[in-house]
Design a protein around this motif. Structure first.
Motif, PDB file in Angstrom:
ATOM      1  N   UNK A  16       0.683  -1.014   0.093  1.00  0.00           N
ATOM      2  CA  UNK A  16       0.193  -0.109  -0.015  1.00  0.00           C
ATOM      3  C   UNK A  16       1.166   1.232   0.045  1.00  0.00           C
ATOM      4  N   UNK A  17       2.002   1.521   0.377  1.00  0.00           N
ATOM      5  CA  UNK A  17       2.995   2.663   0.723  1.00  0.00           C
ATOM      6  C   UNK A  17       3.187   2.308  -0.844  1.00  0.00           C
ATOM      7  N   UNK A  18       3.757   1.403  -1.198  1.00  0.00           N
ATOM      8  CA  UNK A  18       4.034   1.827  -3.048  1.00  0.00           C
ATOM      9  C   UNK A  18       3.171   2.362  -3.450  1.00  0.00           C
ATOM     10  N   UNK A  19       1.734   1.537  -3.801  1.00  0.00           N
ATOM     11  CA  UNK A  19       1.039   2.410  -3.968  1.00  0.00           C
ATOM     12  C   UNK A  19       0.891   3.793  -4.050  1.00  0.00           C
ATOM     13  N   UNK A  20       0.647   4.591  -2.715  1.00  0.00           N
ATOM     14  CA  UNK A  20       1.045   5.473  -2.547  1.00  0.00           C
ATOM     15  C   UNK A  20       2.189   6.768  -3.175  1.00  0.00           C
ATOM     16  N   UNK A  21       3.264   5.521  -2.825  1.00  0.00           N
ATOM     17  CA  UNK A  21       4.985   6.543  -2.940  1.00  0.00           C
ATOM     18  C   UNK A  21       4.268   6.961  -4.687  1.00  0.00           C
ATOM     19  N   UNK A  22       3.891   5.583  -5.316  1.00  0.00           N
ATOM     20  CA  UNK A  22       3.862   5.694  -6.726  1.00  0.00           C
ATOM     21  C   UNK A  22       2.712   7.216  -7.560  1.00  0.00           C
ATOM     22  N   UNK A  23       1.343   6.867  -6.589  1.00  0.00           N
ATOM     23  CA  UNK A  23       0.733   8.850  -7.041  1.00  0.00           C
ATOM     24  C   UNK A  23       1.665   9.486  -6.700  1.00  0.00           C
ATOM     25  N   UNK A  29       5.863  14.239 -14.222  1.00  0.00           N
ATOM     26  CA  UNK A  29       6.255  13.752 -15.651  1.00  0.00           C
ATOM     27  C   UNK A  29       8.539  13.264 -15.776  1.00  0.00           C
ATOM     28  N   UNK A  30       8.426  14.008 -14.480  1.00  0.00           N
ATOM     29  CA  UNK A  30       9.730  14.083 -14.297  1.00  0.00           C
ATOM     30  C   UNK A  30      10.064  12.133 -13.418  1.00  0.00           C
ATOM     31  N   UNK A  31       9.670  12.643 -13.032  1.00  0.00           N
ATOM     32  CA  UNK A  31      10.076  11.152 -11.850  1.00  0.00           C
ATOM     33  C   UNK A  31       8.532  10.139 -11.992  1.00  0.00           C
ATOM     34  N   UNK A  32       7.695  10.159 -13.269  1.00  0.00           N
ATOM     35  CA  UNK A  32       6.693   9.882 -13.559  1.00  0.00           C
ATOM     36  C   UNK A  32       7.465   7.709 -13.671  1.00  0.00           C
ATOM     37  N   UNK A  34       9.960   6.575 -12.503  1.00  0.00           N
ATOM     38  CA  UNK A  34       9.897   6.278 -11.409  1.00  0.00           C
ATOM     39  C   UNK A  34       8.845   5.207 -10.234  1.00  0.00           C
ATOM     40  N   UNK A  35       7.540   6.187 -10.935  1.00  0.00           N
ATOM     41  CA  UNK A  35       6.789   5.849  -9.956  1.00  0.00           C
ATOM     42  C   UNK A  35       6.156   5.342 -10.345  1.00  0.00           C
ATOM     43  N   UNK A  36       6.054   4.445 -11.496  1.00  0.00           N
ATOM     44  CA  UNK A  36       5.806   3.211 -12.682  1.00  0.00           C
ATOM     45  C   UNK A  36       6.180   2.382 -11.877  1.00  0.00           C
ATOM     46  N   UNK A  37       7.479   2.408 -11.834  1.00  0.00           N
ATOM     47  CA  UNK A  37       8.276   1.083 -10.879  1.00  0.00           C
ATOM     48  C   UNK A  37       8.515   0.552  -9.694  1.00  0.00           C
ATOM     49  N   UNK A  38       7.918   2.177  -8.285  1.00  0.00           N
ATOM     50  CA  UNK A  38       7.211   2.440  -7.179  1.00  0.00           C
ATOM     51  C   UNK A  38       5.824   1.223  -7.353  1.00  0.00           C
ATOM     52  N   UNK A  39       4.581   1.403  -8.227  1.00  0.00           N
ATOM     53  CA  UNK A  39       3.715   0.775  -8.760  1.00  0.00           C
ATOM     54  C   UNK A  39       3.988  -0.912  -9.210  1.00  0.00           C
ATOM     55  N   UNK A  40       4.458  -0.669  -9.838  1.00  0.00           N
ATOM     56  CA  UNK A  40       4.579  -2.541  -9.788  1.00  0.00           C
ATOM     57  C   UNK A  40       5.620  -3.171  -8.780  1.00  0.00           C
ATOM     58  N   UNK A  41       7.211  -2.768  -7.870  1.00  0.00           N
ATOM     59  CA  UNK A  41       6.980  -3.293  -7.492  1.00  0.00           C
ATOM     60  C   UNK A  41       5.664  -3.847  -6.199  1.00  0.00           C
ATOM     61  N   UNK A  42       4.594  -2.541  -5.915  1.00  0.00           N
ATOM     62  CA  UNK A  42       4.005  -2.675  -4.883  1.00  0.00           C
ATOM     63  C   UNK A  42       2.845  -4.086  -5.048  1.00  0.00           C
TER      64      UNK A  42
END
Length: 463
Positions: A16-23, A29-32, A34-42
């Motif tokens: 859940x924390x990974x999903x929140x950090x991903x959002x 756009x600069x960190x998008x 990284x957001x995909x990777x964190x969300x995928x890990x979650x």
């Protein structure tokens, strides 16, 4: 296998924390990426934890489903062009809603008669209803975006009344199920009506409103997933669905605000029907459209101090993002200040232009949102509009009778010179004439955007 509930809860909390950090990362756009990777890990953590729970069986079916899903996901991600990403988002969003509806039907089917608690049957009804609407509505959105059907609003007399009757019928079946009607056919009928409503819900929504409807359907899918979490007693699914639902709702409201319209007007307004005379330039005030050539535009660009590029859907259709970046780099080599003006609803989905230009490796600091870039237009020598239409129409500021009046626009008409690259004088998604095309400072470079930019590049090099 994991049997300790504390360990399971901790792993789900990490997901859940990974999903929140991903959002949080996806908000820029600069960190998008990284957001995909964190969300995928979650998601990997959530899936692995669920599969490791005691009582999980049918490993053959799970493996088969995982392989099929992985193949579809990888092939889709690798082969679908960035210009077709809105269609892919709509399709994947619909699949999520359909999955929620199927789970609801499955749980109702396997339940022993009378064994479902009140909160469980409510969750099943909501999951089936919302998931089915999201599924069929997303398929219609996909068909409109893919141009398998007209992108214009499809309306008929009494449509809102007909839609209301369908929705009330589905709601009545839902109330009956919650009240104790224990027959599977009632739930199947509810799903059928919800599927029909999803189709009828999206048909009257035109291409101009696709960014909003995609966000809204995304919110529906999130709510359906959250309801499914209650059905399956899955905390991580409840939270993940709620996050998607909240994010989709907020994005829907932001998109509607960017167009100065209410969500109700988007859904029920049939916005985008071609107005009478929309395809022709008005000449009643003596103004006419002035055409130009790539060579003349190249001269203007080469001797400018500041150029702002305004991308629109025409750029995406022509797949000219890489050529635009090459043109911008040529101008920068001449010492010209180049920036990109991004309207919140340009293209077919939120962030469409950002994704398109980022895919062409355009520097993030050159992508400027509307509020940031608008004050710069009065100091701009040339505004190069590529495939944009309604988002640069001055009628939004000056014509109270215009259907887009009050919509925040990019102030390109305040530039010293405006070059509009367009295939024809056909109206945009709003179905109305664009006053910008008749402005004395505007010239039109007709043709396919990619071909025109390639010619511009050659002409700039020769200047």
């Amino acid at each position: 296998m994991i049997s300790d509930p504390d360990v399971v809860g901790l792993l789900y909390l990490v997901a859940i924390v990974c999903f929140v950090v991903s959002l949080r990362f996806l908000s820029s756009p600069k960190h998008a990426r990284r957001g995909n990777w964190v969300g995928g890990l979650g998601m990997v953590i959530a899936i692995a934890t669920t599969l490791a729970l005691d009582g999980i069986s049918n490993w053959g079916l799970i493996a088969a489903g995982g392989v099929i899903g992985a193949i579809v996901g990888v092939v889709g991600a690798r082969t679908v062009k960035m210009t077709a990403m809105p269609q892919m988002v709509a399709l994947f969003n619909g699949v999520g809603g359909g999955a929620a509806a199927l789970i609801a039907l499955s749980e109702f089917h396997v339940a022993v008669e009378g064994s479902l608690a009140g909160d469980e049957i409510v969750s099943i009804v909501l999951s089936a209803l919302i998931g089915s609407i999201s599924f069929s509505g997303s398929l219609v959105a996909f068909a409109k975006l893919q141009e398998l059907m007209s992108g214009r609003p499809i309306v008929f007399s009494g449509q809102n009344l007909f839609n209301s009757a369908i929705l009330l019928g589905a709601a009545a079946l839902g109330v009956a199920l919650v009240a104790g009607v224990d027959t599977e056919w009632a739930l199947i009928a509810l799903i059928a009506l919800a599927l029909l409503f999803g189709v009828m819900f999206v048909l009257p929504i035109g291409g101009a409103d696709m960014p909003v409807v995609i966000s809204l359907l995304n919110a529906f899918t999130g709510l359906a997933a959250s309801a499914t979490g209650f059905v399956l007693d899955s905390t991580v699914l409840i939270v993940a669905g709620a996050l998607v639902g909240a994010a989709g709702t907020l994005l829907t409201l932001l998109m509607a605000k960017a167009m100065n319209r209410s969500v109700a007007n988007v859904v029920f307004g049939a916005f985008g029907q071609v107005q009478a005379g929309a395809g022709a330039a008005r000449v009643d005030d003596g103004r006419t459209v002035r055409a130009t050539t790539p060579e003349d535009v190249a001269v203007q660009l080469s001797f400018a101090r500041k150029v702002i590029i305004v991308p629109g859907y025409g750029l995406a259709v022509a797949q000219a993002q890489h050529d635009v970046r090459q043109l911008a780099e040529l101008l920068e080599e001449k010492g010209i200040d180049v920036a990109y003006a991004i309207h919140p609803v340009a293209g077919r989905m939120p962030g469409h232009m950002n994704v398109l230009l980022a895919e062409a490796n355009v520097p993030y600091d050159q992508l400027k949102e509307m509020d940031e870039i608008n004050p710069e237009f009065p100091q701009t020598d040339v505004a190069l509009v590529i495939g944009a239409n309604d988002v640069v129409n001055p009628a939004a500021r000056s014509d109270p009778a215009s259907p887009i009046y009050g919509m925040p626009i990019l102030d390109v008409d305040k530039s010293a010179s405006v070059i509009v690259m367009k295939r024809s004088m056909a109206p945009g998604f709003a179905g109305i004439d664009n006053e910008l095309f008749l402005d004395p400072t505007t010239t039109m470079l007709f043709g396919n955007a990619k071909d025109s930019i390639v010619k511009l590049i050659a002409a700039v090099k020769a200047t």
